[in-house]
Scaffold this motif. Structure first.
Motif: not given
Length: 212
Positions: A157, A163, A160
């Motif tokens: 997580e 990003r 992510k």
């Protein structure tokens, strides 16, 4: 020249882009807060997992030491019979909790009341202690599995989230900021041109008819 969105330079588009830009900045702050919270939780779980691994290694070393004693005193066949007679009847319960949108497992293992299932013949204290340690070790393994899976999901997580942060900070925000600047400059240029045309028209009328 910075890249920008290919949209008409209108006031309505300027208002819409400013609203989206403000929303994106709020999203950037929220993602940054989420990243910090995830990193904090990862640090907490990593510390717990490290301590549990150390405890698990010590417990297993202790269990093998007592098992060696049992093998020495009673022989392999007697130890195998005693091991086969022990049934833990373990029950594993897995529930879930959420942290910052990440589903983390909660693992609990339960056993039947501890009592040797073998008789006194060809058995001894070393066998009993080995069984007790293994039982406790299984509880540690269940807790460690909970932490390891939780860490795996939290790390996924946070990658992510990073990003998304990078996309917002390095692509989305600069693109929208450049577009807003371009539209503002285009509208200002149009206003200056309209004002110039208005003044020139007024000058022509004054030249033709006198001061108004």
């Amino acid at each position: 020249m910075a890249e920008r969105l290919n949209i008409p330079a209108t006031k309505s588009n300027l208002i819409r882009l400013k609203e989206e830009l403000s929303f994106a900045r709020e999203g950037l702050d929220l993602l940054d807060q989420k990243k910090e919270a995830l990193m904090g939780q990862i640090s907490i779980l990593s510390t717990k997992a490290h301590r549990l691994r150390q405890h698990l290694n010590r417990s297993l070393a202790e269990a093998y030491a007592f098992l060696d004693q049992a093998l020495l005193f009673h022989g392999r066949l007697a130890c195998e019979r005693a091991a086969l007679s022990n049934v833990l009847n373990e029950r594993v319960q897995i529930r879930e909790r959420s942290f910052m949108g990440v589903v983390l497992p909660l693992v609990k293992i339960e056993f039947s009341p501890a009592r040797p299932a073998y008789g006194l013949q060809e058995t001894g204290m070393a066998m009993d202690i080995t069984g007790v340690i293994i039982r406790e070790t299984l509880e540690t393994i269940a807790e460690l599995a909970e932490l390891e899976v939780g860490l795996f999901r939290l790390v996924a997580e946070i990658r992510k989230t990073i990003r998304r942060l990078n996309a917002l900070e390095n692509i989305y925000l600069p693109l929208y900021q450049a577009t807003v600047r371009h539209i503002q400059e285009s509208l200002e240029e149009k206003e200056r041109e309209a004002l110039f045309q208005l003044k020139r028209l007024k000058g022509r009328k004054e030249a033709a008819y006198g001061p108004l």
